[in-house]
Scaffold this active site. Sequence first.
Site: not given
Length: 327
Positions: A111, A192, A195
């Site tokens: 991230k 995966k 969101k």
Amino acid sequence: MARVLSGIQPSGDLHLGNYFGAVRNWVSDQERTDAFFCVVDLHALTQSLDPEDLRRQSLDLACVLLAAGIDPEKCTLFLQSHVPSHQQLAWILECSATFGELKRMTQFKDKAGDQEAVRVGLFTYPVLMAADILLYDANEVPVGDDQRQHLELTREIANRFNNRYGQTFVVPTATIPKVGARVMDLQHPERKMSKSVNSPLGTIGILDKPVEIEKKIKKAVTDNDGIVSFDVEAKPGLANLLTLFGACLGEDPEEISKRYERYGDLKKDVAEALIESLRPLQERYQTFSADIPEVLRILHHGALKAREVAEVTYQRAADAVGLVSEA
């Protein structure tokens, strides 16, 4: 009775990965355990969210969880920020965790990327997650593969704290759902469903309309040989569709594959199964979202129940490290 703790961020619309990998299993967990489920709105602050969006998404997520079958009479449902002990214990645990441990967290590396200005909260996120878990003396923590490293850190911190200050925390174990635990992106089945990744055709939201679900399943990536079989390595796209189908029906994806010869027939039935599986949830969502005062009442009651447990654990940890108790 075992105690379970799990949380989910209000950082966007829930998708099938969240539903089949977590939320639907929570509904089962509340029947057999003393379950605590929280909307982890403090964790969402590690992202750049508009304040109004955060408020709206937090309440919307609560509506979705209630619509999915989370029953406040059978479990404790609350907003993380409504229980101050989360932040209080996180600081104590930050003084037990090490810089090296947090620096090795793969999610932080992913991230943070090449950003020059990375929020401190993103770095210490796993310690707040540890506080979330340890506050409730949780025996079991349902986690996906991407969260297992964080749970291992929680276990490490708890054991270190217990060894240093005496028995204070229950050391939790991870539980991994057997069916539908890893739902992949329909357009990029090597990753995966998420969101945080912009993949409009690859992600099915649990509030998507039937026509949207049909479109996304129809356009889902498969392969060119036309042979229906369940093979995650050789046919990841097809295996993902079969996994979704299996999650809807409660059947083995490999056994389902034996009933089909054509991709088109399989996709049609997968879409229909998803639409029917989500229909009751979507109908109940409309009811809850139309009565936000009732949802707030439920969350307030849940926070009161959560505080009763969390404050005891926090005080135990505070006493252990030598903080002076209030008179």
